[in-house]
Enzyme design. Structure first.
Site, PDB file in Angstrom:
ATOM      1  N   GLY A  58       0.743  -1.215  -0.172  1.00  0.00           N
ATOM      2  CA  GLY A  58      -0.006  -0.014  -0.045  1.00  0.00           C
ATOM      3  C   GLY A  58       0.607   1.044  -0.015  1.00  0.00           C
ATOM      4  CB  THR A  77       0.354   4.273   4.684  1.00  0.00           C
ATOM      5  OG1 THR A  77      -0.201   5.140   4.080  1.00  0.00           O
ATOM      6  CG2 THR A  77       0.830   4.480   5.999  1.00  0.00           C
ATOM      7  CB  ALA A 137      -3.520  -4.563  -6.877  1.00  0.00           C
ATOM      8  CG  ASP A 138      -6.072  -1.105  -2.945  1.00  0.00           C
ATOM      9  OD1 ASP A 138      -6.146  -0.629  -4.199  1.00  0.00           O
ATOM     10  OD2 ASP A 138      -5.694   0.174  -1.899  1.00  0.00           O
ATOM     11  NE  ARG A 139     -11.020   1.610  -5.557  1.00  0.00           N
ATOM     12  CZ  ARG A 139     -11.719   2.526  -6.004  1.00  0.00           C
ATOM     13  NH1 ARG A 139     -10.902   3.462  -6.980  1.00  0.00           N
ATOM     14  NH2 ARG A 139     -13.011   2.869  -6.046  1.00  0.00           N
ATOM     15  CG  ASP A 181      -9.455  -0.849   2.021  1.00  0.00           C
ATOM     16  OD1 ASP A 181      -9.111  -0.527   3.235  1.00  0.00           O
ATOM     17  OD2 ASP A 181      -8.620  -1.268   0.860  1.00  0.00           O
ATOM     18  CB  THR A 211      -7.820  23.156  21.223  1.00  0.00           C
ATOM     19  OG1 THR A 211      -8.105  24.391  21.664  1.00  0.00           O
ATOM     20  CG2 THR A 211      -7.314  23.081  19.976  1.00  0.00           C
TER      21      THR A 211
END
Length: 259
Positions: free
Chosen positions: A8, A10, A109-111, A130, A187
């Site tokens: 991927g 990341t 490819a991941d999809r 995903d 915050t």
């Protein structure tokens, strides 16, 4: 034993499959410059901890959305396992389902792997969500055909943009807020509410719109590292499978063996 590699933007995830079961899985940051030898030093030590040697690997399959990493992973497979790897979507591991969109070759490819795994493991008309670097929504019909989808910025990308473009906002960790309140009192809470509940609202809204377009009952399947986190605060998912992409690789490898 099958070594499945999910590359991927990341992370790169390596998984050992013993039959249909994942025996072990390891994650390393994606870096297209990492050599085959560097992968091997890292991977062989982890395999040894599982009492698995290089000769135990009978097949290697790679699903990649980072083309620059493909050569070095091929070197890893050939040099250290003596195996020419399969690449998802190519050759013996070509897709065997209909990709019913304007540019079929553009489907990552991941999809595609998520489509394969969801169709076999769940079945029926489906929406697959995903949670990765980008959050992808896939529409899959009961025949397993990919009908299209949505690409949205991943939650960490959204948070990085928020922090990076502001001078005083602190970096926070992604987690479920402690209460259901959407009015923050400091915050950090306000940022967490905006990112987390904003993302839940976006996800639920898009899924509702996709269901309307299907016009018939649809199952929703979630995958990716943050799927479990969001499943805690929404009832929109029918199934959660954090390893869906890896199972897609295993299914594709099995199909290639029987071809």
């Amino acid at each position: 034993m099958l070594l499945a590699v999910d590359v991927g933007n990341t992370n790169v995830v390596f998984a050992l499959f013993d039959g249909e079961d994942i025996r072990a899985r390891w994650r390393i940051a994606s870096d297209a410059r990492r050599t085959g030898d560097e992968y091997a030093v890292w991977l062989m030590q982890l395999m040894a901890m599982e009492k698995v040697g290089h000769k135990d690997i009978a097949q290697v399959i790679i699903g990649s959305v980072v083309p620059r990493a493909d050569h070095n992973l091929t070197v890893l497979s050939q040099k250290y396992f003596g195996i020419n790897p399969l690449f998802a979507g190519e050759g013996k591991a070509a897709w065997h389902f209909e990709i019913d969109v304007e540019q079929p070759s553009s489907l990552g490819a991941d999809r595609a792997l998520n489509c394969i795994a969801a169709h076999e493991r769940v079945g029926g008309d489906m929406i697959v969500v995903d949670f990765g670097t980008a959050t992808k929504f896939e529409a899959i019909d009961f025949n397993g055909a990919y009908k299209g989808g949505i690409i949205a910025p991943g939650i960490n990308l959204s948070l990085d943009a928020l922090v990076g473009k502001t001078a005083k906002l602190p970096r926070i960790a992604i987690r479920a807020p402690e209460t259901d309140s959407v009015i923050g009192r400091n915050t950090e809470d306000q940022m967490l509410i905006g990112v987390y509940w904003g993302y839940v609202a976006m996800m639920e809204g898009l899924i509702d719109r996709m269901k309307i377009e299907f016009g018939r009952p649809v199952k929703v399947v979630a995958t990716g590292g943050l799927a479990i986190l969001f499943d805690e605060q929404t009832d929109v998912f029918d199934h959660v499978d954090a390893e869906l992409t890896l199972h897609g690789l295993a299914i594709l490898a099995r199909q290639a063996n029987s071809a």
